[in-house]
Design an enzyme around this catalytic site. Structure first.
Site, PDB file in Angstrom:
ATOM      1  N   LYS A  57      26.310  21.351   0.468  1.00  0.00           N
ATOM      2  CA  LYS A  57      26.717  20.386   1.562  1.00  0.00           C
ATOM      3  C   LYS A  57      28.406  20.444   1.242  1.00  0.00           C
ATOM      4  O   LYS A  57      29.064  20.494   2.194  1.00  0.00           O
ATOM      5  CB  LYS A  57      26.308  19.130   1.772  1.00  0.00           C
ATOM      6  CG  LYS A  57      24.870  19.395   2.266  1.00  0.00           C
ATOM      7  CD  LYS A  57      24.015  18.064   2.140  1.00  0.00           C
ATOM      8  CE  LYS A  57      22.537  18.261   2.814  1.00  0.00           C
ATOM      9  NZ  LYS A  57      21.673  17.113   2.726  1.00  0.00           N
ATOM     10  N   GLN A 103      21.989  11.038   0.947  1.00  0.00           N
ATOM     11  CA  GLN A 103      21.029  12.013   0.547  1.00  0.00           C
ATOM     12  C   GLN A 103      19.584  11.538   0.393  1.00  0.00           C
ATOM     13  O   GLN A 103      19.508  10.649  -0.497  1.00  0.00           O
ATOM     14  CB  GLN A 103      21.510  12.862  -0.802  1.00  0.00           C
ATOM     15  CG  GLN A 103      20.356  13.946  -1.236  1.00  0.00           C
ATOM     16  CD  GLN A 103      20.378  15.148  -0.204  1.00  0.00           C
ATOM     17  OE1 GLN A 103      21.586  15.441   0.453  1.00  0.00           O
ATOM     18  NE2 GLN A 103      19.314  15.949   0.178  1.00  0.00           N
ATOM     19  N   ASP A 146      23.037  12.872   9.944  1.00  0.00           N
ATOM     20  CA  ASP A 146      21.687  13.267   9.789  1.00  0.00           C
ATOM     21  C   ASP A 146      20.810  12.825  11.065  1.00  0.00           C
ATOM     22  O   ASP A 146      19.684  13.578  11.129  1.00  0.00           O
ATOM     23  CB  ASP A 146      20.902  12.431   8.663  1.00  0.00           C
ATOM     24  CG  ASP A 146      20.744  13.352   7.561  1.00  0.00           C
ATOM     25  OD1 ASP A 146      20.985  14.688   7.715  1.00  0.00           O
ATOM     26  OD2 ASP A 146      20.379  12.689   6.439  1.00  0.00           O
TER      27      ASP A 146
END
Ligand code: NAP
Length: 285
Positions: A54, A98, A121
């Site tokens: 990422k 994460q 997200d």
């Protein structure tokens, strides 16, 4: 029929190029590039790889940002404070914690602490609510990646029968809502569904997000169906496979995504897309 393969790497490269152009335009207009901060707690090897990928992709797309690495001994309160500080920092456009977090953390409480406008997200309840009511919030990356792939294949979803295998908040539910928004007739199937094969065999568009290697067999798939395989399963030999029996289903479907090189390649690209969209949206105020 032999399926055309929907190549996630090619489509993801297109998305990344679009993001790069938009990030440059944002930087020109606002004197700063969009900024993504990724928070990683603990030493989980798979998460370390995802986070590195990422970070690399973000920098290649012209975004600023870093990975904040916290030890597994971090407390819930310390992680909460970190996320709250990022939420309050006007220079930060996107925040990603994460997942999964190490055992003992209340992940929902952490996600709740992310400013919904920076929730790249798309997992904050405000964004999940906006998706379900047809609003313009940030949307989860993997489902958005599936939808972009369907668009690239030229699939007109209006009136089509779509079946989603899996009902997670991360993939199944949001992708079902996105298909509904595009006027498909949507069925969500899961572990308690009676006669999964029959449900799937009715689908014009089948999205598998289960996490069971090669669960979807050729006789579960209607001739000419579009099949999107979200599953990522690592075998004992270390090889990756999807939730769809690729070799057999490829002889029935009209379009099919491979694993690896399918939806997985799209997820990071859509994260970058969300970060630039978040920056633009916040700059509009
Ligand atoms: P999850 O939270 O474990 O959800 C799995 C879903 O599948 C659940 O709804 C479960 O039903 C259902 N299910 C499990 N076994 C089943 C069976 N035998 N028959 C029918 N339904 C079954 O997983 P997830 O986070 O949605 O992820 C799904 C898969 O996608 C995983 O392989 C994951 O690695 C992959 N994934 C890929 C990406 C990507 O970037 N490509 C991103 C995210 C996830 P119940 O609700 O009834 O338990």
């Amino acid at each position: 029929m032999t399926a055309q393969i929907l190549d996630g790497k090619v489509i993801a490269a297109r998305v990344r190029a679009e993001v790069k152009t938009d990030a440059e335009a944002f930087a020109k207009a606002h004197g700063r590039s969009p900024r993504l901060e990724v928070v990683l707690v603990g030493e989980d090897p798979a998460s370390q790889v995802y986070v590195r990928n990422k970070e690399k992709a973000a920098h290649e797309a012209g975004l600023r940002g870093s990975v904040i690495r916290l030890p597994a001994t971090t407390s819930q309160a310390e992680l909460l404070a970190c996320v709250e500080a990022l939420s309050a920092d006007a220079d930060v456009d996107g925040i990603l914690v994460q997942l999964p977090l190490p055992a003992g953390f209340d992940a929902a409480a952490i996600v709740d602490a992310i400013d919904p406008q920076k929730d790249v997200d798309g997992l904050h309840p405000v964004n999940a609510g906006l998706l379900s009511t047809g609003g313009k919030g940030l949307r989860p990356c993997t489902p958005s990646g599936c939808m972009r792939m369907l668009r690239e294949a030229g699939v007109d979803l209006r009136g089509k029968r779509a079946v989603v295998l899996g009902r997670s908040n991360l993939v199944g539910k949001p992708v079902a809502l996105m298909l509904l928004e595009e006027h498909a007739t949507v069925t969500i199937a899961h572990s308690r569904t009676v006669d999964l094969a029959a449900e799937c065999a009715r689908a014009d568009v089948l999205i598998a997000a289960v996490g069971k290697s090669r669960l979807v067999k050729a006789d579960w798939v209607k001739e000419g169906a579009v099949v999107i395989d979200v599953g990522i399963n690592r075998g004992e030999d270390g090889k990756l496979s999807g939730d769809v029996d690729f070799d057999a289903v490829k002889e029935k479907a009209s379009w099919l995504t491979p694993v690896p090189g399918g939806v997985g390649a799209m997820t990071i690209a859509m994260l970058l897309r969300n970060t630039v969209d978040a920056a633009v949206q916040r700059a509009r105020g």
